[in-house]
Scaffold this motif. Structure first.
Motif, PDB file in Angstrom:
ATOM      1  N   UNK A  90      34.501  53.123  36.115  1.00  0.00           N
ATOM      2  CA  UNK A  90      33.462  52.842  37.108  1.00  0.00           C
ATOM      3  C   UNK A  90      34.017  52.213  38.382  1.00  0.00           C
ATOM      4  N   UNK A  91      35.333  52.272  38.586  1.00  0.00           N
ATOM      5  CA  UNK A  91      35.927  51.761  39.815  1.00  0.00           C
ATOM      6  C   UNK A  91      36.271  50.289  39.804  1.00  0.00           C
ATOM      7  N   UNK A  92      36.166  49.646  38.653  1.00  0.00           N
ATOM      8  CA  UNK A  92      36.437  48.214  38.576  1.00  0.00           C
ATOM      9  C   UNK A  92      37.908  47.926  38.855  1.00  0.00           C
ATOM     10  N   UNK A  93      38.810  48.644  38.193  1.00  0.00           N
ATOM     11  CA  UNK A  93      40.244  48.422  38.406  1.00  0.00           C
ATOM     12  C   UNK A  93      40.636  48.738  39.847  1.00  0.00           C
ATOM     13  N   UNK A  94      40.060  49.778  40.408  1.00  0.00           N
ATOM     14  CA  UNK A  94      40.337  50.108  41.812  1.00  0.00           C
ATOM     15  C   UNK A  94      39.934  48.950  42.711  1.00  0.00           C
ATOM     16  N   UNK A  98      42.507  46.667  44.927  1.00  0.00           N
ATOM     17  CA  UNK A  98      42.360  46.580  46.379  1.00  0.00           C
ATOM     18  C   UNK A  98      42.158  45.132  46.817  1.00  0.00           C
ATOM     19  N   UNK A  99      41.362  44.389  46.067  1.00  0.00           N
ATOM     20  CA  UNK A  99      41.153  42.972  46.357  1.00  0.00           C
ATOM     21  C   UNK A  99      42.479  42.218  46.258  1.00  0.00           C
ATOM     22  N   UNK A 124      46.112  54.250  34.365  1.00  0.00           N
ATOM     23  CA  UNK A 124      46.666  53.218  35.246  1.00  0.00           C
ATOM     24  C   UNK A 124      47.746  53.797  36.151  1.00  0.00           C
ATOM     25  N   UNK A 125      48.642  54.606  35.600  1.00  0.00           N
ATOM     26  CA  UNK A 125      49.711  55.189  36.414  1.00  0.00           C
ATOM     27  C   UNK A 125      49.110  56.001  37.560  1.00  0.00           C
ATOM     28  N   UNK A 126      48.107  56.798  37.255  1.00  0.00           N
ATOM     29  CA  UNK A 126      47.447  57.610  38.286  1.00  0.00           C
ATOM     30  C   UNK A 126      46.793  56.728  39.351  1.00  0.00           C
TER      31      UNK A 126
END
Length: 160
Positions: A90-94, A98-99, A124-126
């Motif tokens: 859901x974009x949490x890691x992204x 970024x933060x 994660x690698x991607x």
């Protein structure tokens, strides 16, 4: 989603994220049998800044940031990120990465390096590649995966 500095009041929420990832043993080179106390002591290490990602006041991710090394290597940041199982994809890691990149740059770090990205952690690698990280080294059989055995680990780096 908001990302804020974590407090010890977030310990239960962070443990609920960290525990299943530790127990699975597929992505972090940390002991699978760590207690809650061991894991939270690590996550809240004195030299780490810890953050949580939340939505509707529910913690859905956490990360820490610190200097990768001391002395002459203190200008390179290092982070570790974990997302709640129900929030994966859901974009949490992204958002957390970024933060962390912005925060690290604001703190004066000149680069960020991930020392032990498990090669079988394709997601994660991607993502790290998408966010500008390059593989600068491979450690053959650097991680013992509980299902597939020994796999490579990647050292990933990007300038800030």
């Amino acid at each position: 989603m908001t990302i804020r500095t974590a407090t010890f009041a977030d310990a239960d929420a962070i443990w609920s994220i960290v525990e299943p990832i530790l127990r699975a043993g597929e992505t972090y080179a940390l002991p699978r049998d760590w207690s809650r106390s061991d894991a939270l002591s690590y996550w809240f290490s004195p030299d780490y800044e810890v953050f949580v990602a939340e939505t509707d006041e529910l913690v859905i991710g956490t990360y820490y940031l610190h200097a990768n090394h001391r002395g002459g290597g203190a200008h390179v940041a290092n982070c570790g990120y974990m997302t709640a199982p129900d929030s994966v994809g859901q974009g949490v890691a992204t958002a957390m990465c970024q933060h962390s990149l912005r925060h690290a740059a604001a703190r004066g770090f000149r680069a960020m390096q991930f020392n032990c990205v498990v090669s079988t952690n394709k997601r994660a690698v991607k993502l790290w590649r998408h966010l500008g990280f390059d593989v600068v080294g491979t450690i053959p059989h650097g991680f013992e995966h509980p299902i597939v055995g020994f796999v490579d680990t990647l050292v990933m780096h990007r300038s800030l």
